[in-house]
Scaffold this motif. Structure first.
Motif, mmCIF file in Angstrom:
data_model
loop_
_atom_site.group_PDB
_atom_site.id
_atom_site.type_symbol
_atom_site.label_atom_id
_atom_site.label_comp_id
_atom_site.label_asym_id
_atom_site.label_seq_id
_atom_site.Cartn_x
_atom_site.Cartn_y
_atom_site.Cartn_z
ATOM 1 N N ASN A 1 -5.254 3.829 -3.501
ATOM 2 C CA ASN A 1 -4.619 2.512 -3.470
ATOM 3 C C ASN A 1 -5.705 1.458 -3.302
ATOM 4 N N HIS B 1 -1.179 -7.513 -6.144
ATOM 5 C CA HIS B 1 -0.462 -6.270 -5.905
ATOM 6 C C HIS B 1 -0.305 -5.566 -7.248
ATOM 7 N N LEU C 1 0.819 -1.199 0.000
ATOM 8 C CA LEU C 1 0.000 0.000 0.000
ATOM 9 C C LEU C 1 0.860 1.260 0.000
ATOM 10 N N SER D 1 2.361 2.642 -2.514
ATOM 11 C CA SER D 1 3.464 2.689 -3.481
ATOM 12 C C SER D 1 3.175 3.632 -4.638
ATOM 13 N N ALA D 2 1.894 3.836 -4.976
ATOM 14 C CA ALA D 2 1.580 4.737 -6.090
ATOM 15 C C ALA D 2 2.072 6.148 -5.813
ATOM 16 N N LYS E 1 -2.743 9.480 -7.545
ATOM 17 C CA LYS E 1 -1.717 8.730 -6.825
ATOM 18 C C LYS E 1 -2.117 8.434 -5.388
#
Length: 449
Positions: free
Chosen positions: A239, A343, A145, A147-148, A236
């Motif tokens: 998530n 993922h 979670l 990471s974006a 972004k």
């Protein structure tokens, strides 16, 4: 072994356990139950303890492995008749809000890190499961979670202390840090990390459980909408983690939703979009903290299981892939612990500003098939299901399948280090030869020779 026992007798603050010790089974046990019996489990309390221990083990040619959270799906954190160095007592967290960094011990678990960061109004990318060891997760890549917005787990590593091949505690230099960011403990025992952390207090998070009376149709409808939205773009801050789980005796499509921004009004717009993609049975999405939400995920994952994982990395969830998912979701055994999820590393994830050995940075999905059960009598059926699912995915368009896989989820017989590290493999080999030419850390998860 006598020399090791003598060493431990001279250092009574270092707890250790053998087969005859009452706590041995509890200390050796990891997430996946197996019959691997190490010779001893030793729990050092500092980097200096680890250095002394490695010196004795090296001098007496005693094999050893490293354990933190114990979530490797194949139990590779310990080896039959070897010494397990359990780092869980090297447990400290020092947060510096001004510099937006945290200094953490090598044995820190994700749940404890998130709880401490929560006290400072901070977050860090992390895995879905709260009992995972943060250092092991981050140094082997770290899908999860946030990471974006912030990148992978490895991208958060600023500094490291490790016990090297000479049994010395040292600060990792730039070459060593490059290898640590994705190469795990191949160069030594990592006893401390300094990581980036980010200011964020309240978030919007929870589970969306879609009406799965017709599970195949629900999966197709959700993924059609997801694909269309991907073309338009996701912020972004958003998530998601798509999964099929067994809930109250039936299989359901469950999506973890995290809006990682204090702008909850904008987040509400996005939850409304996702709720419109397919009929919803229930939604638990509410304003919360990252720590509280992470704790809530324990409801879908048991403490211990029998089984393993299978994994495959795909460029896109094509209609062909979604058809396979839909078919095999229906065939999924009804054991509460059996599930699959995925993922995603999104295209908007920031490219690393620090050097790593992670080569796969394109937009892709990592499918995690979990033939795991709490009743061992149900294991064979779960394995048959997962292998059939995996083989069907392999038969989809080969151009959509990445050669790299996520090492912590990859079955040992399917590990291809060159495929995993791609063009960065030669860099990793060079650094390994330089800092551990005798392969002292030969039982590390990342094997480079």
């Amino acid at each position: 072994m006598d020399q090791l026992v003598n060493f431990l007798a001279r250092h009574p603050h270092i707890h250790y356990s053998t087969l005859s010790s009452p706590d041995f089974d509890n200390l050796r046990r990891g997430y996946v139950i197996n019959d691997t019996i190490p010779a001893m489990v030793v729990r050092p309390r500092s980097g200096a303890d680890v250095a002394s221990l490695v010196s004795v083990l090296k001098a007496n040619d005693l094999p050893f492995s490293i354990r933190v959270g114990g979530h490797d799906m194949f139990g590779r954190f310990q080896v039959k008749d070897a010494i397990t160095i359990d780092l869980r007592e090297i447990h400290y967290i020092h947060v510096d809000r001004d510099s937006q960094t945290a200094r953490i011990g090598g044995g820190v678990l994700v749940k404890d890190l998130l709880q401490e960061l929560d006290q400072h109004g901070m977050v860090v990318p992390h895995p879905v499961i709260s009992s995972v060891g943060f250092v092991g997760w981050a140094t082997h890549g770290g899908y999860g979670l946030l990471s974006a917005e912030y990148g992978m787990g490895a991208d958060q590593i600023l500094q490291a202390k490790l016990v090297d091949a000479n049994a010395v505690v040292r600060d990792a230099d730039e070459d060593m840090l490059t290898a640590i960011r994705g190469g795990g403990g191949t160069l030594g025992v990592i006893v401390e990390l300094t990581i980036k952390v980010y200011p964020l207090s309240q978030i919007l998070a929870g589970f969306i459980i879609y009406d799965s009376t017709d599970l195949s149709t629900t999966i197709k409808r959700y993924n059609d909408a997801y694909r269309r939205q991907t073309e338009e773009g996701f912020p972004k801050e958003l998530n998601t983690f798509q999964s099929v789980i067994n809930s109250s005796g039936s299989k359901v499509l469950a999506v973890l939703f995290v809006w990682a921004s204090s702008n909850l009004k904008e987040g509400q717009k996005w939850i409304s979009k996702l709720l419109a993609w397919s009929p919803v049975a229930t939604s638990t999405v509410l304003p919360t903290t990252m720590s509280a939400f992470n704790e809530s995920t324990k409801t879908i994952v048991p403490t211990m299981v029998y089984g393993r994982s299978l994994t495959i990395s795909l460029r896109d969830l094509t209609s062909e892939v979604v058809d396979v998912m839909s078919k095999h979701a229906i065939l999924q055994p009804n054991s509460p612990a059996t599930m699959f999820g995925m993922h995603e590393l999104r295209a908007c994830a920031p490219q690393p500003s620090l050097s790593t050995v992670i080569d796969t940075r394109c937009h892709h999905f990592v499918l995690e098939l979990l033939p795991t059960v709490q009743d061992v009598a149900l294991l064979n059926a779960a394995l048959v299901w997962a292998h059939g699912f995996y083989d069907a995915l392999l038969r989809t368009d080969s151009a959509n399948i990445l050669t790299s896989t996520y090492l912590p989820l990859t079955e040992p017989s399917k590990v291809n280090m060159k495929g995993i590290y791609g063009e960065k493999f030669e860099t990793l080999k060079r650094i390994k030869r330089q800092y551990d030419p005798d392969n002292v850390f030969k039982l590390a998860l990342v094997q480079v020779r």
